[in-house]
Design a protein around this motif. Structure first.
Motif, short mmCIF file in Angstrom:
data_model
loop_
_atom_site.label_atom_id
_atom_site.label_comp_id
_atom_site.label_asym_id
_atom_site.label_seq_id
_atom_site.Cartn_x
_atom_site.Cartn_y
_atom_site.Cartn_z
N SER A 162 9.50 7.22 0.13
CA SER A 162 10.03 6.14 0.96
C SER A 162 10.60 5.03 0.08
CB SER A 162 8.93 5.58 1.86
OG SER A 162 8.47 6.56 2.75
N GLU A 163 9.93 4.72 -1.01
CA GLU A 163 10.43 3.69 -1.93
C GLU A 163 11.75 4.11 -2.57
OE1 GLU A 163 7.21 3.12 -4.64
OE2 GLU A 163 6.03 1.88 -3.25
N LYS A 164 11.84 5.38 -2.98
CA LYS A 164 13.08 5.87 -3.58
C LYS A 164 14.23 5.86 -2.57
CE LYS A 164 11.46 6.76 -7.69
NZ LYS A 164 11.86 5.93 -8.85
N TYR A 165 13.93 6.22 -1.35
CA TYR A 165 14.94 6.21 -0.28
C TYR A 165 15.41 4.79 0.00
CZ TYR A 165 16.91 6.90 4.42
OH TYR A 165 17.74 6.92 5.53
N PHE A 166 14.49 3.84 0.03
CA PHE A 166 14.82 2.43 0.26
C PHE A 166 15.72 1.91 -0.86
CE2 PHE A 166 14.11 -2.13 -0.02
CZ PHE A 166 14.17 -2.54 1.31
N ILE A 186 9.43 -0.45 4.03
CA ILE A 186 9.23 0.87 3.40
C ILE A 186 8.17 1.66 4.16
CG2 ILE A 186 8.33 2.02 1.34
CD1 ILE A 186 9.76 -0.25 -0.28
N ALA A 187 7.07 0.99 4.50
CA ALA A 187 5.98 1.66 5.24
C ALA A 187 6.44 2.12 6.61
CB ALA A 187 4.78 0.72 5.36
N ALA A 188 7.46 1.46 7.15
CA ALA A 188 7.94 1.79 8.50
C ALA A 188 8.94 2.94 8.51
CB ALA A 188 8.56 0.55 9.13
N ILE A 189 9.34 3.43 7.37
CA ILE A 189 10.29 4.54 7.33
C ILE A 189 9.67 5.77 7.97
CG2 ILE A 189 11.55 6.13 5.80
CD1 ILE A 189 11.91 3.80 3.86
N ASP A 190 10.37 6.33 8.95
CA ASP A 190 9.84 7.43 9.77
C ASP A 190 10.00 8.76 9.05
OD1 ASP A 190 9.07 9.20 11.72
OD2 ASP A 190 10.24 8.26 13.31
N ASP A 193 12.92 10.75 10.30
CA ASP A 193 14.26 10.21 10.12
C ASP A 193 15.13 11.26 9.42
OD1 ASP A 193 16.56 8.91 9.12
OD2 ASP A 193 15.52 7.00 8.91
N SER A 194 16.19 11.71 10.10
CA SER A 194 17.02 12.79 9.56
C SER A 194 17.71 12.40 8.26
CB SER A 194 18.06 13.23 10.61
OG SER A 194 18.88 12.13 10.98
N ASN A 195 18.10 11.13 8.15
CA ASN A 195 18.73 10.67 6.92
C ASN A 195 17.75 10.68 5.75
OD1 ASN A 195 21.28 10.16 8.09
ND2 ASN A 195 20.58 8.15 8.83
N PHE A 196 16.52 10.32 6.05
CA PHE A 196 15.45 10.35 5.04
C PHE A 196 15.23 11.79 4.56
CE2 PHE A 196 10.61 9.57 4.35
CZ PHE A 196 10.81 9.44 2.98
N ILE A 197 15.14 12.72 5.53
CA ILE A 197 14.92 14.13 5.19
C ILE A 197 16.09 14.67 4.37
CG2 ILE A 197 14.62 16.45 6.12
CD1 ILE A 197 12.21 14.64 6.55
N SER A 198 17.30 14.30 4.76
CA SER A 198 18.49 14.76 4.04
C SER A 198 18.49 14.25 2.60
CB SER A 198 19.76 14.29 4.75
OG SER A 198 19.86 14.87 6.03
N GLY A 211 13.95 27.07 -0.75
CA GLY A 211 12.79 27.25 0.10
C GLY A 211 12.75 26.27 1.26
N THR A 212 11.90 26.54 2.24
CA THR A 212 11.69 25.64 3.38
C THR A 212 10.34 24.97 3.19
OG1 THR A 212 10.74 27.44 4.68
CG2 THR A 212 13.11 27.01 4.94
N TYR A 213 10.26 23.69 3.60
CA TYR A 213 9.08 22.89 3.32
C TYR A 213 8.64 22.12 4.56
CZ TYR A 213 10.57 23.49 -1.58
OH TYR A 213 10.96 24.01 -2.77
N SER A 214 7.33 21.89 4.65
CA SER A 214 6.84 20.89 5.58
C SER A 214 7.17 19.53 4.98
CB SER A 214 5.32 21.03 5.75
OG SER A 214 4.66 20.68 4.54
N PHE A 215 7.00 18.47 5.76
CA PHE A 215 7.33 17.14 5.25
C PHE A 215 6.49 16.79 4.02
CE2 PHE A 215 6.54 12.55 5.08
CZ PHE A 215 7.84 12.11 4.86
#
Length: 288
Positions: A162-166, A186-190, A193-198, A211-215
């Motif tokens: 989340s910090e790296k994404y922010f 940062i703590a509120a990042i879902d 969130d598709s953008n976060f996952i991407s 490979g495919t991963y869980s979150f």
């Protein structure tokens, strides 16, 4: 010094005895005598106050016509039972010493995952443990830290990602220091969130991983398990130091406690049973 209240009726003796040992100490072990098997050292460390005095309530009862009844023997057995009970259930006596606390309040301190500083309720528990160490100078407290390492790592990996994404979203350098408001954002990042996952997936795919991963797996893969273990080690060190200082370095108190009288151990993952897999310090009382 012994104070007694004796009630004798129909040859049945009931006696309430208060035994006061003043400036009580024990000598070196004599090899000529067989070990009694009693946990004397621990029991005395719990019972003896900071003036080396011990006060014991020893009830005695029995039939004086019983050939096996001898007052000295009965008192000794009653005294022995007190020693055993004190040593096997130390928090029952120490709870009263700490101000009427329950045993559960003393033998375990619960935390949140990734917590590094004691909160209000934990400070109250630590203050009670501090009082015990001051009033019982022959005791040492051992605090063993148990947790669910998988959950700690997952939460830490999510925080790291989340910090790296922010930082990426706001074009900030890795050296940026987060403000309190930014930490809330940062703590509120879902996690959904598709953008976060991407953002996370892009780095992993760039490493030729299809490979495919869980979150949780995605976050751990993004951060790297070694990085997370290193960050967690830093968190554990900060947490242990903060909790130890809360007992040893209380600036509002004049009494000092030696550092070796409050010992923290981190239990290895392989040694933690399933029913102990939550963040907490388990408290043990040992003779110093």
């Amino acid at each position: 010094k012994i104070d007694s209240e004796i009630n004798l009726r129909n040859k049945e003796l009931q006696s309430e005895n208060t035994i006061n040992f003043l400036n009580f100490d024990i000598g070196k072990k004599d090899a000529r005598y067989k070990d009694s098997g009693l946990p004397i050292k621990l029991a005395l460390a719990i019972l003896r106050d900071n003036k080396k005095n011990i006060k014991l309530d020893v009830p005695v009862e029995g039939n004086i016509d019983d050939p096996k009844f001898k007052l000295s023997r009965v008192i000794w057995y009653a005294f022995k039972n007190v020693l055993v009970k004190v040593a096997t259930s130390p928090f029952k006596l120490l709870a009263k010493l700490a101000g009427g606390s329950s045993e559960d309040e003393l033998n375990e301190i619960k935390l949140e995952y990734l917590q590094t500083m004691p909160g209000e309720s934990q400070n109250k528990q630590l203050e009670k443990l501090r009082k015990i160490l001051i009033e019982r100078p022959d005791l040492t407290i051992e605090a063993d830290y148990y947790t669910d390492f998988s959950e700690e790592y997952n939460k830490l990996a999510k925080k790291y990602c989340s910090e790296k994404y922010f930082l990426n979203l706001n074009n900030l350098p890795d050296t940026h220091t987060f403000s309190a408001k930014e930490m809330v954002d940062i703590a509120a990042i879902d996690a959904n969130d598709s953008n976060f996952i991407s953002f996370l997936t892009a780095k992993i795919k760039s490493a030729n991983d299809s490979g495919t991963y869980s979150f949780n797996e995605l976050c751990l893969e993004f951060a790297g398990l070694n990085t997370i273990k290193l960050l967690y080690k830093q968190i554990a060190q900060k947490r242990d130091l903060a909790f130890k200082n809360a007992i040893l370095n209380n600036s509002e108190k004049t009494d000092t406690i030696a550092a070796n009288r409050f010992v923290i151990k981190n239990i290895q993952q392989s040694e933690i049973p399933d029913n102990k897999k939550y963040p907490h310090y388990r408290i043990f009382i040992v003779a110093g």
